[in-house]
Design a protein around this motif. Structure first.
Motif, PDB file in Angstrom:
ATOM      1  N   ALA A  88      -5.965  35.005  -9.175  1.00 18.68           N
ATOM      2  CA  ALA A  88      -4.950  36.058  -9.240  1.00 18.68           C
ATOM      3  C   ALA A  88      -5.418  37.192 -10.152  1.00 18.68           C
ATOM      4  O   ALA A  88      -5.318  38.373  -9.803  1.00 18.68           O
ATOM      5  CB  ALA A  88      -3.624  35.485  -9.727  1.00 18.68           C
ATOM      6  N   THR A  89      -5.966  36.844 -11.306  1.00 16.85           N
ATOM      7  CA  THR A  89      -6.458  37.849 -12.247  1.00 16.85           C
ATOM      8  C   THR A  89      -7.617  38.629 -11.644  1.00 16.85           C
ATOM      9  O   THR A  89      -7.669  39.862 -11.747  1.00 16.85           O
ATOM     10  CB  THR A  89      -6.881  37.178 -13.569  1.00 16.85           C
ATOM     11  OG1 THR A  89      -5.737  36.535 -14.129  1.00 16.85           O
ATOM     12  CG2 THR A  89      -7.451  38.189 -14.550  1.00 16.85           C
ATOM     13  N   ARG A  90      -8.539  37.944 -11.027  1.00 19.48           N
ATOM     14  CA  ARG A  90      -9.695  38.603 -10.403  1.00 19.48           C
ATOM     15  C   ARG A  90      -9.230  39.620  -9.365  1.00 19.48           C
ATOM     16  O   ARG A  90      -9.723  40.746  -9.301  1.00 19.48           O
ATOM     17  CB  ARG A  90     -10.627  37.549  -9.793  1.00 19.48           C
ATOM     18  CG  ARG A  90     -11.971  38.058  -9.435  1.00 19.48           C
ATOM     19  CD  ARG A  90     -12.990  36.952  -9.112  1.00 19.48           C
ATOM     20  NE  ARG A  90     -12.502  35.870  -8.287  1.00 19.48           N
ATOM     21  CZ  ARG A  90     -12.235  34.640  -8.730  1.00 19.48           C
ATOM     22  NH1 ARG A  90     -12.415  34.319  -9.992  1.00 19.48           N
ATOM     23  NH2 ARG A  90     -11.799  33.718  -7.907  1.00 19.48           N
ATOM     24  N   HIS A 117      -6.999  47.075  -9.535  1.00 19.82           N
ATOM     25  CA  HIS A 117      -6.919  48.109 -10.567  1.00 19.82           C
ATOM     26  C   HIS A 117      -8.160  48.998 -10.522  1.00 19.82           C
ATOM     27  O   HIS A 117      -8.050  50.228 -10.582  1.00 19.82           O
ATOM     28  CB  HIS A 117      -6.755  47.464 -11.942  1.00 19.82           C
ATOM     29  CG  HIS A 117      -6.840  48.428 -13.067  1.00 19.82           C
ATOM     30  ND1 HIS A 117      -5.818  49.302 -13.350  1.00 19.82           N
ATOM     31  CD2 HIS A 117      -7.844  48.687 -13.960  1.00 19.82           C
ATOM     32  CE1 HIS A 117      -6.187  50.056 -14.386  1.00 19.82           C
ATOM     33  NE2 HIS A 117      -7.396  49.692 -14.769  1.00 19.82           N
ATOM     34  N   ARG A 118      -9.319  48.392 -10.419  1.00 20.01           N
ATOM     35  CA  ARG A 118     -10.565  49.169 -10.360  1.00 20.01           C
ATOM     36  C   ARG A 118     -10.626  50.045  -9.116  1.00 20.01           C
ATOM     37  O   ARG A 118     -11.100  51.184  -9.177  1.00 20.01           O
ATOM     38  CB  ARG A 118     -11.769  48.238 -10.432  1.00 20.01           C
ATOM     39  CG  ARG A 118     -11.925  47.636 -11.814  1.00 20.01           C
ATOM     40  CD  ARG A 118     -13.100  46.707 -11.898  1.00 20.01           C
ATOM     41  NE  ARG A 118     -13.203  46.163 -13.240  1.00 20.01           N
ATOM     42  CZ  ARG A 118     -13.844  45.067 -13.552  1.00 20.01           C
ATOM     43  NH1 ARG A 118     -14.478  44.375 -12.614  1.00 20.01           N
ATOM     44  NH2 ARG A 118     -13.887  44.651 -14.796  1.00 20.01           N
ATOM     45  N   ARG A 119     -10.134  49.529  -7.974  1.00 19.15           N
ATOM     46  CA  ARG A 119     -10.111  50.338  -6.762  1.00 19.15           C
ATOM     47  C   ARG A 119      -9.200  51.548  -6.942  1.00 19.15           C
ATOM     48  O   ARG A 119      -9.539  52.655  -6.543  1.00 19.15           O
ATOM     49  CB  ARG A 119      -9.653  49.501  -5.568  1.00 19.15           C
ATOM     50  CG  ARG A 119     -10.721  48.591  -4.988  1.00 19.15           C
ATOM     51  CD  ARG A 119     -10.321  47.985  -3.645  1.00 19.15           C
ATOM     52  NE  ARG A 119      -9.093  47.193  -3.696  1.00 19.15           N
ATOM     53  CZ  ARG A 119      -9.017  45.917  -4.045  1.00 19.15           C
ATOM     54  NH1 ARG A 119     -10.108  45.253  -4.369  1.00 19.15           N
ATOM     55  NH2 ARG A 119      -7.856  45.278  -4.052  1.00 19.15           N
TER      56      ARG A 119
END
Length: 182
Positions: free
Chosen positions: A168-170, A176-178
């Protein structure tokens, strides 16, 4: 085979077996036996003479059939698939006391049922109970990119989409990065 209650959770056992067999379709008898012991079976019950290579092959095939249900997310199709499993294994609830165990619930055809019959019947009953209590399949396949692990989502809160907090975190970090790049 198969004491219900006191630490043995048939649906959790099924998910563990399904993930292991998906990762290695030829999972050795010894690895299957070790998984069964981790989920409450007595080591003597899964020793080489009591749990043979043929038993292991039949158990792997049963796990593959059950995995098809664990990947079904539609409530109606999942319920019908579980009903088909229950009919196919001739599941009829009965109390059993064998091999020094206390009285416990079995749904296989008898104390001489094969490992595959026992796993199919006990797993189908557990999945049926989950569907009846939650209104649909409370299980799934991890939504994280590159992960196909199966999980149970029977706890409180919103429906699960990931097999673990790490997945889930990954996925959240990747999203977020996208967004930050876009």
């Amino acid at each position: 085979m198969g004491v219900s209650g006191r630490g043995i959770r048939p649906a959790e056992r099924l998910v563990a077996l399904a993930n292991a067999v998906r990762a290695d379709p030829a999972l050795p008898r010894e690895a299957l036996a070790a998984l069964l012991v981790r989920h409450g079976e007595a080591p003597a019950d899964v020793a080489a003479g009591a749990f043979t290579e043929d038993d292991a092959a039949a158990l792997r095939a049963a796990v593959a059939r059950l995995t098809a249900v664990l990947t079904e997310t539609d409530p109606d199709r999942a319920a019908l698939a579980v009903n088909d499993l229950l009919v196919g294994c001739g599941a009829r609830p009965r109390l059993s006391r064998h091999d020094g165990h206390a009285w416990h619930l079995h749904v296989d055809r008898g104390d001489d049922a094969s490992w595959a019959e026992w796993l199919t019947a006990s797993s189908a009953l557990a999945l049926a109970q989950i569907i009846s209590e939650s209104g649909g399949p409370a299980w799934g396949e991890c939504a994280a990119s590159g992960c196909a692990r199966l999980f149970l989502g029977t706890g409180p809160g919103s429906a699960r989409r990931f097999c673990s907090p790490a997945c889930a975190t990954r996925e959240r970090v990747a999203a977020h990065r996208r967004r930050a790049r876009g």
